[in-house]
Structure formats: structure tokens, C-alpha cells
Design an enzyme around this catalytic site. Structure first.
Site, PDB file in Angstrom:
ATOM      1  N   GLY A  32       0.770  -1.105  -0.150  1.00  0.00           N
ATOM      2  CA  GLY A  32       0.043   0.469   0.296  1.00  0.00           C
ATOM      3  C   GLY A  32       0.956   1.173  -0.169  1.00  0.00           C
ATOM      4  O   GLY A  32       0.184   3.050  -0.085  1.00  0.00           O
ATOM      5  N   LYS A  54      10.050   2.005   0.270  1.00  0.00           N
ATOM      6  CA  LYS A  54       9.007   2.497   0.812  1.00  0.00           C
ATOM      7  C   LYS A  54       8.440   3.672   1.498  1.00  0.00           C
ATOM      8  O   LYS A  54       9.501   4.857   1.489  1.00  0.00           O
ATOM      9  CB  LYS A  54       9.418   1.496   2.117  1.00  0.00           C
ATOM     10  CG  LYS A  54       8.093   1.694   3.370  1.00  0.00           C
ATOM     11  CD  LYS A  54       8.550   0.421   4.367  1.00  0.00           C
ATOM     12  CE  LYS A  54       7.605  -0.076   5.306  1.00  0.00           C
ATOM     13  NZ  LYS A  54       8.266  -0.292   6.689  1.00  0.00           N
ATOM     14  N   GLY A 102      -0.331   6.068   1.085  1.00  0.00           N
ATOM     15  CA  GLY A 102       1.085   5.615   0.455  1.00  0.00           C
ATOM     16  C   GLY A 102       2.334   6.188   1.510  1.00  0.00           C
ATOM     17  O   GLY A 102       2.973   6.206   0.707  1.00  0.00           O
ATOM     18  N   ARG A 154      14.898  -0.121   1.010  1.00  0.00           N
ATOM     19  CA  ARG A 154      14.800  -1.756   1.621  1.00  0.00           C
ATOM     20  C   ARG A 154      15.529  -2.668   0.372  1.00  0.00           C
ATOM     21  O   ARG A 154      15.040  -2.398  -0.776  1.00  0.00           O
ATOM     22  CB  ARG A 154      13.669  -1.715   2.392  1.00  0.00           C
ATOM     23  CG  ARG A 154      13.632  -2.978   3.095  1.00  0.00           C
ATOM     24  CD  ARG A 154      12.726  -3.362   3.526  1.00  0.00           C
ATOM     25  NE  ARG A 154      11.262  -3.567   3.169  1.00  0.00           N
ATOM     26  CZ  ARG A 154      10.298  -3.648   4.162  1.00  0.00           C
ATOM     27  NH1 ARG A 154       9.976  -2.918   5.457  1.00  0.00           N
ATOM     28  NH2 ARG A 154       8.748  -3.827   3.080  1.00  0.00           N
ATOM     29  N   ASP A 206       1.392 -11.680   7.422  1.00  0.00           N
ATOM     30  CA  ASP A 206       2.008 -10.765   5.686  1.00  0.00           C
ATOM     31  C   ASP A 206       3.184  -9.859   6.219  1.00  0.00           C
ATOM     32  O   ASP A 206       4.131  -9.899   5.158  1.00  0.00           O
ATOM     33  CB  ASP A 206       1.329  -9.913   5.349  1.00  0.00           C
ATOM     34  CG  ASP A 206       0.737  -8.523   6.747  1.00  0.00           C
ATOM     35  OD1 ASP A 206      -0.087  -9.268   7.232  1.00  0.00           O
ATOM     36  OD2 ASP A 206       0.726  -7.361   6.330  1.00  0.00           O
TER      37      ASP A 206
END
Ligand code: AMP
Ligand code: MG
Length: 483
Positions: A89, A110, A123, A173, A249
Site C-alpha cells: 500500500g 517504501k 501511501g 529496502r 504478511d
């Protein structure tokens, strides 16, 4: 590829059916700037400094051919026990970088803006949260715990609204992959058997190629992931790490620690320790992490049902038999590791009970977890009882006898030095460094980073970093997720 070049991107994930991802470009940000760049990691990936400009071009909408096929991944997951459809997201994968040695790493941005999976979210990410992930993930790396890593943090120049208005940021990341238990749950719940099979084959080829020829690949994958996740969580127990949001997740198939949200390091030992503000019932407390990873692996097994066997009952039987192996494997791996913390290699019942006895004493006396273990090395060499407690003194005597009976003092000291960190990123030091950093002063941040990048070495002038905070600090300390 030449040494010191830009990214060497591949996109193997895009060979999966297109329901597993959506092409999406990062948002264009008003005034992006590099805030921190991990030179050592960049060097180890054979990247040159030019990539910093490339990133800036990407998020300020200037031309850049480096990032031609960015995508967000679709996934689902059990969050605090409840199943939900999710997906990246607020993150996108820029590509899979291949190093000179042929290793493949996802390069993920991210905090890069909304995606088709953002639901109600903006977001975005705050500078403080991204710096926190940077710091703690790097600390875990130097503690020798498998983890995602952090290549850079960019200030985006926009304002992110949480409880207060804060500076926005994006983190780069680096991870072996972002395939998670939730990716398999997504395939099982929202895809066909062929989709699930494609994901399983892809994952085995990418992470566990040694299993490719196995008769039942899905079964082998389940077993391997279970073993590797046990190793990972045992390492968390070793260093006193509380992940804080062990949703499926956030459980990676490559068995790396990732998604550093409300994570924290335990000071005073208590299995019920939890710092996350959203974990009211202690589901993800320190001492519950074994039970939860077992639960998560069971969800993984469930997702694999359709490809474990053609017959549903048989699938259930196979999955159940694997999950039934969990407790014995956990016990074995946990005690082997924890016994190393007291310098003992022989994993027998007597030594196990010695360790349990120690943990009970540490808990009863409300002692600091890391410092107690690291001070045992000194206690082994002297008669001085700095713990000043008769129960502890009696335990020390028993322990010294056990060490002598086992593999001797030299060996014990070596084992202990390898697994007991002298310094960890204490929550109060992390907060102090972050508060200064978001005000533009990176002095404390860089100092902390330097101290925690040598956690097993004696260093001068780090007493302040080794001391736990006042007891009150922990009582009030809360970490927040999704910021
Ligand atoms: P996490 O708790 O970080 O694992 O996130 C759970 C889910 O929420 C993931 O699908 C994230 O991508 C999504 N998410 C978290 N924060 C945001 C945000 N600010 N905007 C959009 N989605 C988000
Ligand atoms: Mg997550």
C-alpha cells in the site's frame, strides 16, 4: 556489469501471473533530498554513488531509464488473527538487483505514495519511522540475525499527517525477496490452483533451488520455511528482539526479519514484555513469538493445501504432520542457542533445566536480559558475586560446575562471546537519536549506528549505550506501527 555501476536490474517476479502485482510509478515529490545513504551496503552490492541521483530523479519525475518497470506486490494476510486482502500500500519494487556474485536482491522503495492496494491509506511514511527502520534493521544485521537491510532514506519534502504533521520520507529496502506467507494466502484465496503452483515453483527456484527436484516441492518448501523461520525467531529470542507485529504478511518465505514497525528490544527480562501500542492482548509479546510463528506456519500450510495433494483429506494429513514436527524442532534449536548463551554445548535435560532456572531468577530479580548474559563471561573467571543475591550465587556455582563438566571455560567463553551482544540498540537510545535526527542533527544517530555495528566487540566509552533505562521508561514506552 562493471564494479561500481548503477543497478543491474532483472524482473523475475513479473514472470508470475499478473494478478500477483500491479505496475505503478512512485509519486512525484516536491523537494526530495538524500538524508542518509548506506555506503557500506552500496559497496557490497557493487553500486556507485550515482544511484543517489538516480533515486532523486525517479521521485522528482525527471527522466531515468533505471527504473522502467516498478511494481507493487499483491498479497493477503492474517493481521492479529484476522484474514484480510492487502498488498503493497505504500511500497514499490524498483527491480531485482543482481550482484557480481550472482545474488538477487529486491530493491524496494517504501513510503513512495499510493498504489492500487493502498485502501484508505496515504501511501506515505514519516521520516522518523523510516529512520527507525534503517537503524534497527542495520542493528539486526550486525547482530547476525537474518534481516532486510536499509540502503537509504530520502526526505520527500512533503508533510505527512499522523497524530501530528510530520516530515515525509522514503526508505530504500534491500531484501532477498518480499515473498511472504501472505503472498501464498493471496494465491490460495484469490487465485487458481495453477496460480498457487506457479508461485510455489517460482519461490522454490528463487530461494530453495535444492528442492526443485523433490517429488513434492510444496511439502519440501513448507518444511524448509518452517525450519528457517524457527532459526530466525530463535535468533530474536537470543538478542531480546520483539518484532511486535508478526502478522502472516510480515512473515517472509526467505526467513528474513522485515517490516520494522513497532519492534523493540527488551530491557528487563519478562516473557510478557510487549511495547506495541496496538497489541493490547500481548499476542506478539516476547515469550509468545514461538507460538505465533507456529501459528503463521500453520497458515502457510493451509495456503498450500491445494498443491500438497490432490486429495483434500490427504493434504490436511500431510500439513498436520509437518506442523506436528514444529515443537520438537523448536525445542531443539531453542535450547541449543540458549545454552550457547551460558557457554554450554551439550543440549541435555540437566543443562536445559539449568538454563530455565537462570531465566526464572532473571525474571524474579527483574534483571536486564542482555547485560545479565554478557556479564556471565566475567563471572566465569572470577569469584566475585556482583549479582549480590544468594539464589543467583548458588546458580553460578552449579553453572560453573556444569561448564567444567561440559566443554570447559575456554570453549564457554568463546561460545558466549559469539552469541551474547555487549550492546543492543536500547529503546531509549533509539528514541533519543531519532528525535535529534528529525530535527536535522544526525550526530547521535550516527554515533548509535557506529556503536551497534560492533555489538560483540569491546568498545571504549560505550557505558552509556550499555545501561538499561530507568525502570519507568519501559513502563511508559510504546511503539507505533504503520507510521
Ligand atoms: P504493516 O502493518 O506495515 O505490515 O502494513 C499492513 C498493510 O497496510 C500493508 O498492506 C501496507 O502496505 C499497508 N499500509 C501501511 N501503511 C500504509 C499507508 N500509510 N498507506 C497505505 N497503505 C499502508
Ligand atoms: Mg507489512
Amino acid at each position: 556489469m562493471q564494479k561500481n555501476s548503477l543497478f543491474n536490474f532483472d524482473y523475475s517476479y513479473l514472470s508470475l501471473p499478473d494478478k500477483f502485482y500491479s505496475f505503478v510509478k512512485p509519486q512525484v515529490f516536491p523537494k526530495p533530498e538524500v538524508f542518509i545513504f548506506n555506503q557500506l551496503l552500496g559497496d557490497s552490492l557493487n553500486l556507485n554513488n550515482g544511484i543517489q541521483d538516480d533515486f532523486l530523479s525517479l521521485i522528482s519525475n525527471k527522466a531515468s531509464d533505471t527504473f522502467e518497470k516498478c511494481f507493487a506486490q499483491a498479497y493477503a494476510g492474517h493481521q492479529f488473527g484476522n484474514f484480510t486482502k492487502l498488498g503493497d500500500g505504500r511500497a514499490i519494487i524498483l527491480g531485482e538487483h543482481l550482484t557480481l556474485e550472482g545474488n538477487r536482491f529486491d530493491i524496494q522503495l517504501k513510503g513512495s505514495g499510493r498504489t492500487p492496494y493502498s485502501r484508505g491509506g496515504d501511501g506515505k511514511a514519516t521520516l522518523k519511522a523510516m529512520l527507525r527502520e534503517y537503524l534497527v534493521s542495520e542493528a539486526m544485521y550486525y547482530l547476525n540475525v537474518p534481516t532486510s537491510r536499509s540502503l537509504a532514506v530520502f526526505k520527500t519534502g512533503d508533510t505527512v499527517y499522523r497524530e501530528t504533521a510530520q516530515e515525509g520520507a522514503a526508505l530504500v529496502r534491500v531484501m532477498k525477496s518480499h515473498i511472504r506467507v501472505g503472498t501464498f494466502e493471496y494465491a490460495a484465496y484469490f487465485g487458481s490452483v495453477n496460480d498457487l503452483k506457479a508461485l510455489c515453483d517460482y519461490t522454490v527456484k528463487r530461494h530453495y533451488p535444492q528442492l526443485m527436484e523433490d517429488q513434492n516441492c510444496a511439502l519440501s518448501l513448507l518444511r524448509e520455511v518452517m525450519k528457517n523461520q524457527i532459526d530466525l525467531v530463535v535468533n530474536w529470542m537470543r538478542v531480546g528482539f520483539i518484532h511486535g507485529v508478526m502478522n502472516t504478511d510480515n512473515t517472509s518465505i526467505s526467513a528474513e526479519t522485515f517490516d520494522y514497525g513497532p519492534c523493540a528490544f527488551m530491557n528487563v527480562y519478562h516473557p510478557a514484555t510487549v511495547y506495541s501500542s496496538i497489541d493490547q492482548n500481548g499476542r506478539y509479546s516476547f515469550g509468545n513469538q514461538a507460538r505465533i510463528i507456529k501459528w503463521n506456519v500453520a497458515r502457510f500450510a493451509e495456503a498450500l493445501f491445494p498443491i500438497l495433494h490432490d486429495n483434500k483429506d490427504k493434504s490436511l494429513e500431510i500439513a498436520q504432520s509437518v506442523i506436528n514436527e514444529f515443537d520438537a524442532i523448536w525445542e531443539e534449536k531453542y535450547f541449543v542457542m540458549m545454552l550457547k548463551k551460558i557457554g554450554i554445548e551439550t543440549n541435555d535435560l540437566l543443562n536445559r533445566s539449568l538454563l530455565i532456572e537462570l531465566l526464572n531468577i532473571i525474571q524474579k530479580l527483574k534483571l536486564d536480559y542482555s547485560n545479565t548474559f554478557s556479564s556471565l563471561s566475567k563471572a566465569l573467571l572470577t569469584d566475585d558475586d556482583s549479582f549480590n543475591n544468594s539464589e543467583f550465587t548458588a546458580w553460578l556455582l552449579k553453572w560453573k560446575a556444569a561448564v567444567n563438566k561440559s566443554d570447559g571455560v575456554e570453549n564457554a567463553l568463546k561460545l558466549m562471546r559469539e552469541v551474547n551482544p555487549i550492546v543492543i540498540p536500547r529503546n531509549h537510545k533509539v528514541e533519543e537519536a531519532l528525535d535529534e535526527a528529525v530535527n536535522g542533527n544526525l550526530l547521535l544517530f550516527n554515533k548509535l549506528l557506529s556503536v551497534i555495528s560492533k555489538p560483540y566487540q569491546a568498545q571504549n566509552d560505550i557505558r552509556d549505550y550499555m545501561e538499561p533505562p530507568e525502570f519507568d521508561f519501559d513502563l511508559n514506552y510504546q511503539t507505533f506501527c504503520g507510521t
